[in-house]
Design a protein around this motif. Sequence first.
Motif, mmCIF file in Angstrom:
data_model
loop_
_atom_site.group_PDB
_atom_site.id
_atom_site.type_symbol
_atom_site.label_atom_id
_atom_site.label_comp_id
_atom_site.label_asym_id
_atom_site.label_seq_id
_atom_site.Cartn_x
_atom_site.Cartn_y
_atom_site.Cartn_z
ATOM 1 N N LEU A 144 -50.916 -32.777 -78.314
ATOM 2 C CA LEU A 144 -51.757 -31.653 -78.719
ATOM 3 C C LEU A 144 -51.372 -31.107 -80.089
ATOM 4 C CD1 LEU A 144 -52.085 -29.636 -75.380
ATOM 5 C CD2 LEU A 144 -53.860 -30.967 -76.529
ATOM 6 N N ASP A 145 -50.110 -31.232 -80.439
ATOM 7 C CA ASP A 145 -49.651 -30.678 -81.710
ATOM 8 C C ASP A 145 -49.587 -31.714 -82.831
ATOM 9 O OD1 ASP A 145 -49.337 -28.133 -80.569
ATOM 10 O OD2 ASP A 145 -47.348 -28.670 -79.809
ATOM 11 N N VAL A 146 -50.138 -32.897 -82.603
ATOM 12 C CA VAL A 146 -50.221 -33.913 -83.660
ATOM 13 C C VAL A 146 -51.527 -33.671 -84.409
ATOM 14 C CG1 VAL A 146 -50.277 -36.369 -84.177
ATOM 15 C CG2 VAL A 146 -48.912 -35.538 -82.249
ATOM 16 N N PRO A 147 -51.477 -33.204 -85.659
ATOM 17 C CA PRO A 147 -52.695 -32.714 -86.331
ATOM 18 C C PRO A 147 -53.870 -33.673 -86.294
ATOM 19 C CG PRO A 147 -50.751 -32.180 -87.624
ATOM 20 C CD PRO A 147 -50.271 -33.055 -86.509
ATOM 21 N N GLU A 148 -53.640 -34.959 -86.556
ATOM 22 C CA GLU A 148 -54.763 -35.887 -86.620
ATOM 23 C C GLU A 148 -55.300 -36.258 -85.243
ATOM 24 O OE1 GLU A 148 -50.943 -38.394 -87.051
ATOM 25 O OE2 GLU A 148 -51.696 -36.401 -87.582
ATOM 26 N N GLY A 187 -55.227 -46.252 -52.852
ATOM 27 C CA GLY A 187 -55.812 -46.238 -54.183
ATOM 28 C C GLY A 187 -55.849 -44.848 -54.784
ATOM 29 N N LEU A 188 -56.052 -43.849 -53.931
ATOM 30 C CA LEU A 188 -56.103 -42.468 -54.409
ATOM 31 C C LEU A 188 -54.759 -42.029 -54.981
ATOM 32 C CD1 LEU A 188 -57.728 -39.808 -54.637
ATOM 33 C CD2 LEU A 188 -56.900 -39.247 -52.332
ATOM 34 N N ILE A 189 -53.682 -42.309 -54.262
ATOM 35 C CA ILE A 189 -52.373 -41.866 -54.743
ATOM 36 C C ILE A 189 -51.991 -42.609 -56.016
ATOM 37 C CG2 ILE A 189 -50.948 -43.467 -53.368
ATOM 38 C CD1 ILE A 189 -49.029 -41.107 -52.873
ATOM 39 N N GLN A 190 -52.379 -43.878 -56.124
ATOM 40 C CA GLN A 190 -52.123 -44.618 -57.364
ATOM 41 C C GLN A 190 -52.851 -43.965 -58.539
ATOM 42 O OE1 GLN A 190 -50.358 -47.081 -58.555
ATOM 43 N NE2 GLN A 190 -49.597 -48.298 -56.842
ATOM 44 N N GLY A 191 -54.116 -43.599 -58.318
ATOM 45 C CA GLY A 191 -54.888 -43.001 -59.395
ATOM 46 C C GLY A 191 -54.359 -41.645 -59.816
ATOM 47 N N VAL A 192 -54.013 -40.802 -58.851
ATOM 48 C CA VAL A 192 -53.461 -39.483 -59.186
ATOM 49 C C VAL A 192 -52.196 -39.643 -60.019
ATOM 50 C CG1 VAL A 192 -52.417 -37.381 -58.248
ATOM 51 C CG2 VAL A 192 -54.453 -38.341 -57.165
ATOM 52 N N TYR A 193 -51.348 -40.583 -59.631
ATOM 53 C CA TYR A 193 -50.088 -40.775 -60.343
ATOM 54 C C TYR A 193 -50.321 -41.278 -61.767
ATOM 55 C CZ TYR A 193 -45.124 -41.779 -60.900
ATOM 56 O OH TYR A 193 -43.811 -41.782 -61.329
ATOM 57 N N ALA A 194 -51.262 -42.202 -61.902
ATOM 58 C CA ALA A 194 -51.560 -42.720 -63.237
ATOM 59 C C ALA A 194 -52.116 -41.630 -64.146
ATOM 60 C CB ALA A 194 -52.541 -43.883 -63.145
ATOM 61 N N PHE A 195 -53.056 -40.844 -63.641
ATOM 62 C CA PHE A 195 -53.665 -39.819 -64.484
ATOM 63 C C PHE A 195 -52.725 -38.646 -64.724
ATOM 64 C CE2 PHE A 195 -57.439 -42.258 -63.620
ATOM 65 C CZ PHE A 195 -58.119 -42.165 -64.828
ATOM 66 N N LEU A 196 -51.770 -38.427 -63.835
ATOM 67 C CA LEU A 196 -50.737 -37.440 -64.114
ATOM 68 C C LEU A 196 -49.943 -37.860 -65.351
ATOM 69 C CD1 LEU A 196 -49.045 -34.931 -63.335
ATOM 70 C CD2 LEU A 196 -47.683 -36.442 -61.853
ATOM 71 N N GLY A 197 -49.555 -39.127 -65.413
ATOM 72 C CA GLY A 197 -48.840 -39.621 -66.589
ATOM 73 C C GLY A 197 -49.670 -39.519 -67.853
ATOM 74 N N ILE A 198 -50.959 -39.822 -67.749
ATOM 75 C CA ILE A 198 -51.844 -39.717 -68.908
ATOM 76 C C ILE A 198 -51.929 -38.269 -69.388
ATOM 77 C CG2 ILE A 198 -54.248 -39.919 -69.651
ATOM 78 C CD1 ILE A 198 -54.458 -42.336 -67.752
ATOM 79 N N ALA A 199 -52.120 -37.343 -68.453
ATOM 80 C CA ALA A 199 -52.212 -35.929 -68.827
ATOM 81 C C ALA A 199 -50.916 -35.458 -69.479
ATOM 82 C CB ALA A 199 -52.534 -35.085 -67.599
ATOM 83 N N GLN A 200 -49.779 -35.880 -68.933
ATOM 84 C CA GLN A 200 -48.498 -35.477 -69.511
ATOM 85 C C GLN A 200 -48.358 -35.994 -70.946
ATOM 86 O OE1 GLN A 200 -46.125 -37.143 -66.332
ATOM 87 N NE2 GLN A 200 -45.576 -35.109 -65.553
ATOM 88 N N PHE A 201 -48.858 -37.188 -71.206
ATOM 89 C CA PHE A 201 -48.761 -37.725 -72.557
ATOM 90 C C PHE A 201 -49.700 -37.011 -73.524
ATOM 91 C CE2 PHE A 201 -49.782 -41.080 -75.773
ATOM 92 C CZ PHE A 201 -48.534 -41.060 -76.408
ATOM 93 N N TRP A 202 -50.957 -36.791 -73.109
ATOM 94 C CA TRP A 202 -51.885 -36.086 -74.003
ATOM 95 C C TRP A 202 -51.384 -34.680 -74.311
ATOM 96 C CZ3 TRP A 202 -54.831 -38.450 -77.098
ATOM 97 C CH2 TRP A 202 -55.533 -39.604 -76.735
ATOM 98 N N LEU A 203 -50.711 -34.048 -73.357
ATOM 99 C CA LEU A 203 -50.116 -32.737 -73.621
ATOM 100 C C LEU A 203 -49.160 -32.807 -74.813
ATOM 101 C CD1 LEU A 203 -49.443 -29.772 -72.850
ATOM 102 C CD2 LEU A 203 -47.735 -30.688 -71.262
ATOM 103 N N ARG A 204 -48.404 -33.882 -74.901
ATOM 104 C CA ARG A 204 -47.437 -34.028 -75.978
ATOM 105 C C ARG A 204 -48.091 -34.345 -77.322
ATOM 106 N NH1 ARG A 204 -42.087 -34.565 -74.652
ATOM 107 N NH2 ARG A 204 -41.628 -34.259 -72.433
#
Length: 427
Positions: A342-346, A323-340
């Motif tokens: 950051l430059d969307v003004p709204e 369960g831990l490795i599943q969660g780390v992998y999922a939140f890695l994808g989430i973090a990578q998306f939110w990074l993209r």
Amino acid sequence: MTIRWHDLSPIQFAGLAGGYGGDRAVAALTRAQLSKHLLLIKFIADTWSGDRAHRDAALAVLVRAQRADQDRFAEVLTEPLVGAWTAVTTRRLRGVTRSGVPLDVDCNHLSAVAAAVAARAGLDADLTVHVSGGGVTLPGLGRALTGIPDHTPVTVRVRDGRATVGGQTGWQPLRQLTAVAAGRELRVGLDDLDPYRGGHHAPPTDRLDPGEVQRWQDGFAAGWQLIADHDPVRAGELSAGLRTLVPLARLDAHSARSATIRDAFGAFGLTRPGNPADFAVMLIHEFQHSKLSGVLDIQPLTDPADTGLHFAPWRIDPRPVGGLIQGVYAFLGIAQFWLRLLDVPELTETAEEEFALSREQVRWGLRSLEASAALLPAGQRFTAGMRSAFEALAGRGLPTAVVRRAEEALHGAHTVWQQRHAGALRG
């Protein structure tokens, strides 16, 4: 029926470990599902002690279909909820789980699968199926309504790509959600029909009314717009592998839920998200789970005998290493998306907070994972790939106050976890 040996190339494995992988890697995971489902169907057919005439007729149709049209055959046999059925039925045959549904009914869903394959491949077939949930569901196509009691055997007749069920009083097609943005299309089934669509932590909904389907369509299209515009590699992955969304019942006015079932690659259940960013993040989050589950079907990463429990910063309960490795992998994808985003003004303000929090969750999760003795050599390589991807995220600067709030949130969660589960944390 032909079954192949599958593996991931070193490049595909490394790409997936880094949080992405690309459409070709996802296509490789999908192809592996076909062989997995065929192996489980063979087990079901060999172990099933019910009506062998039903079994033999269904198998004969599947063999004909694979020879006549391999693409259509694979299209149906890789349906995620076909995978869910094979897993549910295999566990019942092995005595691992029980159900109020007669075992012969679960086993003979093979005939419904064969009927769907025949319809897709343009083959004629006459098969005996069982009524379930007030009708007969053909995977990926829809449900024939009947006035016949559940578990009653009926005949399905397939001619010229059309299936007709004895006693049929109506037809409910499988609805589709479609979206096109940045030159990319995503089309998925919105499945509120299949008898094997359950197994989440909230029940699936019954048939959605047209107005609710439109609300799903609108949210889906808006979420896809964000992904296609700002994360094209992720968009390619979703187009290659996401097949089905299962709408879940909202248990209270404030809860939003989503979950991926291990055996249904390319599908997940969810309550309808409230805004485009939430819809996009949910698609990415849950498909990360599908990708990792697909990897695990090909290459084990952790020792299944390990009983250690770990702190996972997104949960209040101790988690096993799987369960831990599943969660780390999922939140890695989430973090990578939110990074993209950051430059969307709204979205900048929300993206900063969410990126900081998900990045910190990955940091803490990796720390626990890397300290575990349960990682197999492939799991160590996969974790190292996630670590490299995290280090790329760690270098992105954010406002000091935003970073501090994320760090304080994680330290607070860890303190509460230790108080509740003294002695359970490893690493």
